[in-house]
Design an enzyme around this catalytic site. Structure first.
Site, PDB file in Angstrom:
ATOM      1  N   THR A 125       1.692  -6.116  -7.372  1.00  0.00           N
ATOM      2  CA  THR A 125       1.829  -4.674  -7.185  1.00  0.00           C
ATOM      3  C   THR A 125       2.884  -4.088  -8.115  1.00  0.00           C
ATOM      4  O   THR A 125       3.861  -4.779  -8.466  1.00  0.00           O
ATOM      5  CB  THR A 125       2.238  -4.405  -5.713  1.00  0.00           C
ATOM      6  N   ASP A 126       2.734  -2.811  -8.441  1.00  0.00           N
ATOM      7  CA  ASP A 126       3.761  -2.133  -9.256  1.00  0.00           C
ATOM      8  C   ASP A 126       5.049  -1.932  -8.462  1.00  0.00           C
ATOM      9  O   ASP A 126       6.085  -1.598  -9.041  1.00  0.00           O
ATOM     10  CB  ASP A 126       3.246  -0.788  -9.796  1.00  0.00           C
ATOM     11  N   GLU A 127       4.988  -2.153  -7.136  1.00  0.00           N
ATOM     12  CA  GLU A 127       6.186  -1.925  -6.316  1.00  0.00           C
ATOM     13  C   GLU A 127       7.300  -2.911  -6.649  1.00  0.00           C
ATOM     14  O   GLU A 127       8.457  -2.680  -6.295  1.00  0.00           O
ATOM     15  CB  GLU A 127       5.825  -1.963  -4.827  1.00  0.00           C
ATOM     16  N   TYR A 150       8.622  -6.285   1.457  1.00  0.00           N
ATOM     17  CA  TYR A 150       7.269  -6.439   0.885  1.00  0.00           C
ATOM     18  C   TYR A 150       7.368  -6.633  -0.622  1.00  0.00           C
ATOM     19  O   TYR A 150       6.912  -7.639  -1.165  1.00  0.00           O
ATOM     20  CB  TYR A 150       6.391  -5.216   1.216  1.00  0.00           C
ATOM     21  N   LYS A 154       6.789  -9.992  -2.945  1.00  0.00           N
ATOM     22  CA  LYS A 154       5.761 -10.018  -3.995  1.00  0.00           C
ATOM     23  C   LYS A 154       6.416 -10.359  -5.341  1.00  0.00           C
ATOM     24  O   LYS A 154       5.851 -11.117  -6.135  1.00  0.00           O
ATOM     25  CB  LYS A 154       5.034  -8.673  -4.096  1.00  0.00           C
TER      26      LYS A 154
HETATM   27  P1  NAD Z   1      -4.607  -6.192   3.311  1.00  0.00           P
HETATM   28  O1  NAD Z   1      -3.411  -6.258   4.186  1.00  0.00           O
HETATM   29  O2  NAD Z   1      -5.688  -5.217   3.615  1.00  0.00           O
HETATM   30  O3  NAD Z   1      -5.287  -7.634   3.230  1.00  0.00           O
HETATM   31  C1  NAD Z   1      -4.548  -8.814   3.146  1.00  0.00           C
HETATM   32  C2  NAD Z   1      -5.424  -9.954   3.641  1.00  0.00           C
HETATM   33  O4  NAD Z   1      -4.667 -11.168   3.540  1.00  0.00           O
HETATM   34  C3  NAD Z   1      -5.848  -9.808   5.110  1.00  0.00           C
HETATM   35  O5  NAD Z   1      -7.231 -10.038   5.238  1.00  0.00           O
HETATM   36  C4  NAD Z   1      -5.047 -10.882   5.833  1.00  0.00           C
HETATM   37  O6  NAD Z   1      -5.718 -11.433   6.951  1.00  0.00           O
HETATM   38  C5  NAD Z   1      -4.864 -11.907   4.722  1.00  0.00           C
HETATM   39  N1  NAD Z   1      -3.679 -12.751   4.960  1.00  0.00           N
HETATM   40  C6  NAD Z   1      -2.437 -12.341   5.327  1.00  0.00           C
HETATM   41  N2  NAD Z   1      -1.647 -13.403   5.506  1.00  0.00           N
HETATM   42  C7  NAD Z   1      -2.392 -14.507   5.249  1.00  0.00           C
HETATM   43  C8  NAD Z   1      -2.131 -15.900   5.245  1.00  0.00           C
HETATM   44  N3  NAD Z   1      -0.922 -16.389   5.588  1.00  0.00           N
HETATM   45  N4  NAD Z   1      -3.129 -16.750   4.899  1.00  0.00           N
HETATM   46  C9  NAD Z   1      -4.343 -16.268   4.553  1.00  0.00           C
HETATM   47  N5  NAD Z   1      -4.659 -14.966   4.560  1.00  0.00           N
HETATM   48  C10 NAD Z   1      -3.693 -14.089   4.891  1.00  0.00           C
HETATM   49  O7  NAD Z   1      -4.027  -5.957   1.844  1.00  0.00           O
HETATM   50  P2  NAD Z   1      -4.725  -5.300   0.578  1.00  0.00           P
HETATM   51  O8  NAD Z   1      -4.330  -3.881   0.513  1.00  0.00           O
HETATM   52  O9  NAD Z   1      -6.142  -5.698   0.516  1.00  0.00           O
HETATM   53  O10 NAD Z   1      -3.911  -6.047  -0.591  1.00  0.00           O
HETATM   54  C11 NAD Z   1      -4.430  -7.236  -1.192  1.00  0.00           C
HETATM   55  C12 NAD Z   1      -3.477  -7.672  -2.303  1.00  0.00           C
HETATM   56  O11 NAD Z   1      -3.365  -6.642  -3.276  1.00  0.00           O
HETATM   57  C13 NAD Z   1      -2.049  -7.959  -1.809  1.00  0.00           C
HETATM   58  O12 NAD Z   1      -1.596  -9.108  -2.473  1.00  0.00           O
HETATM   59  C14 NAD Z   1      -1.268  -6.724  -2.223  1.00  0.00           C
HETATM   60  O13 NAD Z   1       0.083  -7.058  -2.476  1.00  0.00           O
HETATM   61  C15 NAD Z   1      -1.987  -6.339  -3.493  1.00  0.00           C
HETATM   62  N6  NAD Z   1      -1.924  -4.897  -3.821  1.00  0.00           N
HETATM   63  C16 NAD Z   1      -2.300  -3.956  -2.893  1.00  0.00           C
HETATM   64  C17 NAD Z   1      -2.257  -2.619  -3.236  1.00  0.00           C
HETATM   65  C18 NAD Z   1      -2.692  -1.544  -2.250  1.00  0.00           C
HETATM   66  O14 NAD Z   1      -2.510  -0.351  -2.537  1.00  0.00           O
HETATM   67  N7  NAD Z   1      -3.287  -1.881  -1.119  1.00  0.00           N
HETATM   68  C19 NAD Z   1      -1.808  -2.227  -4.506  1.00  0.00           C
HETATM   69  C20 NAD Z   1      -1.440  -3.217  -5.423  1.00  0.00           C
HETATM   70  C21 NAD Z   1      -1.499  -4.550  -5.069  1.00  0.00           C
HETATM   71  P1  TYD Z   2       1.590   3.508   2.025  1.00  0.00           P
HETATM   72  O1  TYD Z   2       0.133   3.818   2.138  1.00  0.00           O
HETATM   73  O2  TYD Z   2       2.265   2.812   3.142  1.00  0.00           O
HETATM   74  O3  TYD Z   2       1.757   2.730   0.644  1.00  0.00           O
HETATM   75  P2  TYD Z   2       3.115   2.304  -0.154  1.00  0.00           P
HETATM   76  O4  TYD Z   2       4.288   2.486   0.721  1.00  0.00           O
HETATM   77  O5  TYD Z   2       2.849   0.866  -0.443  1.00  0.00           O
HETATM   78  O6  TYD Z   2       3.155   3.158  -1.365  1.00  0.00           O
HETATM   79  O7  TYD Z   2       2.366   4.880   1.788  1.00  0.00           O
HETATM   80  C1  TYD Z   2       2.064   5.715   0.685  1.00  0.00           C
HETATM   81  C2  TYD Z   2       3.075   6.852   0.673  1.00  0.00           C
HETATM   82  O8  TYD Z   2       2.860   7.683   1.820  1.00  0.00           O
HETATM   83  C3  TYD Z   2       4.517   6.400   0.763  1.00  0.00           C
HETATM   84  O9  TYD Z   2       5.327   7.269  -0.050  1.00  0.00           O
HETATM   85  C4  TYD Z   2       4.888   6.583   2.234  1.00  0.00           C
HETATM   86  C5  TYD Z   2       4.028   7.770   2.640  1.00  0.00           C
HETATM   87  N1  TYD Z   2       3.548   7.771   4.042  1.00  0.00           N
HETATM   88  C6  TYD Z   2       3.704   8.919   4.838  1.00  0.00           C
HETATM   89  O10 TYD Z   2       4.261   9.948   4.416  1.00  0.00           O
HETATM   90  N2  TYD Z   2       3.208   8.891   6.119  1.00  0.00           N
HETATM   91  C7  TYD Z   2       2.585   7.777   6.633  1.00  0.00           C
HETATM   92  O11 TYD Z   2       2.170   7.798   7.831  1.00  0.00           O
HETATM   93  C8  TYD Z   2       2.430   6.620   5.811  1.00  0.00           C
HETATM   94  C9  TYD Z   2       1.761   5.384   6.321  1.00  0.00           C
HETATM   95  C10 TYD Z   2       2.918   6.671   4.503  1.00  0.00           C
END
Ligand code: NAD
Ligand code: TYD
Length: 339
Positions: A125-127, A150, A154
């Protein structure tokens, strides 16, 4: 090609499965997931029923169980999505993030090396870069400066993957993407939380003053980028993945856009206490990825939001089931009274 997808029952992992079934139909997919609160087999219902994929319920922190999976199939590639992924939860219970994101990733590296997997794609992630001010963009050389358990966990996992490349010549690549949205996203994240709350006429909790900026990418654009990195990315390299330029917007504006598409009043917005350590702004420069693979995001924010909102409208049962279960107890307990 035989591939392993970890976290395949989660949001992006499941979308990646569908992306491959459509675009690489001859690949043999093993979907692995521990089915935590965020993992949902409903997300993979049709490919499982059609026996298009194999599923393994495995916790990546269980190195022996992982070895069973790696020894039963000679995987060509591993796409590693599994993680604890929600910043708010990492503030409440950080240990789970260290366990899965750091230890779990090292267990996968150990197995992938032992069983001679040809390439490991680590989805990050970019975070990990921390926060930006009003201007600028993260490039791959930006120093890591994470703000939450988090993003720190990562960042740790990224470094373990890159260390395995440097120490052992492990063929691995790291991707760092901005905020995703789209079908199957768990409704604790901003966009699905807002869509589902608006549909139920519930308040929309806006953290702080609502000016924090996120750069949004439609999940299938992310999936295509990860696939291209899997096919063309160079060993030991990091690739940023960003959305279209217009998708960089303050949180309040995202809420207003969703309210406008669904025809509801902005009175639903409720300002609540800010998140601790809340990063102000994320934005990435993805020109390295474009130069290496010719990838660019193809879905505009408006188009992606329309598609996503339609999906949540057509799949109310999917998110209502989640919102009425264990998750809601967690949410009420921790966020029931945030104002
Ligand atoms: P998510 O939480 O929806 O899915 C994560 C999955 O991993 C779930 O199905 C969970 O059951 C599984 N998991 C968790 N712990 C586990 C373990 N110990 N063993 C096996 N499986 C396990 O998350 P997501 O949004 O789909 O993100 C997927 C990946 O992409 C992550 O690595 C996240 O850091 C990265 N990512 C997400 C975003 C975003 O905006 N959602 C952006 C950039 C990168
Ligand atoms: P989120 O979807 O949790 O993603 P991330 O924190 O990984 O960027 O949140 C996106 C943005 O929205 C973040 O600046 C926090 C804000 N936010 C709210 O204002 N209200 C909410 O209920 C949630 C979940 C997030």
């Amino acid at each position: 090609m035989k591939i392993l997808i970890t976290g395949a029952a989660g949001f992006i992992g499941a979308n990646f499965v569908y992306h491959l079934l459509e675009n690489r139909p001859d690949w043999e997919i093993t979907a692995l997931d521990a089915l935590t609160y965020a993992g949902n087999l409903e997300n993979l219902k049709s490919p499982l029923e059609a026996k298009q994929i194999k599923f393994e319920k495995v916790d990546i922190c269980d190195e022996e169980d992982l070895a069973r999976v790696f020894s039963s199939t000679q995987f060509d590639q591993v796409y590693h999505f599994a993680a604890e992924s929600h910043v708010d939860r990492s503030i409440l219970s950080p240990n789970e993030f260290v366990r899965t994101n750091v230890l779990g990733t090292q267990n996968l590296i150990n197995n992938a090396r032992k069983y001679e997997v040809s390439k490991f794609i680590h989805v990050s992630t970019d975070e990990v870069y921390g926060t930006l001010g009003e201007t600028g963009r993260f490039v791959e050389e930006t120093p890591l400066d994470p703000s939450s358990a988090y993003s720190a966990s990562k960042a740790g996992s990224d470094m373990l993957v890159l260390a395995a490349f440097r120490t052992h010549g492990f063929n691995a690549v790291v991707t760092r993407c901005t905020n995703n949205y789209g079908p199957y996203q768990f409704p604790e994240k901003l966009i699905p939380l807002v869509i589902s709350n608006v549909m139920e006429d519930k308040k929309l909790p806006l953290y702080g003053d609502g000016t924090n900026v996120r750069s949004w990418i439609y999940v299938r654009d992310h999936c295509e980028a990860v696939l291209r990195v899997g096919e063309k990315g160079a060993a030991g390299e990091v690739y940023n993945i960003g959305g279209p330029l217009e998708s960089e917007v303050p949180n309040k504006e995202i809420m207003l856009k969703i309210l406008s598409i669904l025809g509801k009043s902005e009175d639903l917005i409720e300002y609540v206490t800010d998140r601790l350590g809340h990063d102000f702004r994320y934005a990435v420069d993805s020109s390295k990825l474009k130069n290496a693979t010719d990838w660019e995001p193809s879905i505009s924010l408006n188009e992606g939001l329309e598609t996503t909102i339609n999906w949540y409208k057509e799949n109310t049962e999917w998110w209502q089931k989640i919102k009425s279960g264990e998750y809601m107890k967690y949410y009420e307990k921790n966020y029931g009274d945030r104002s």
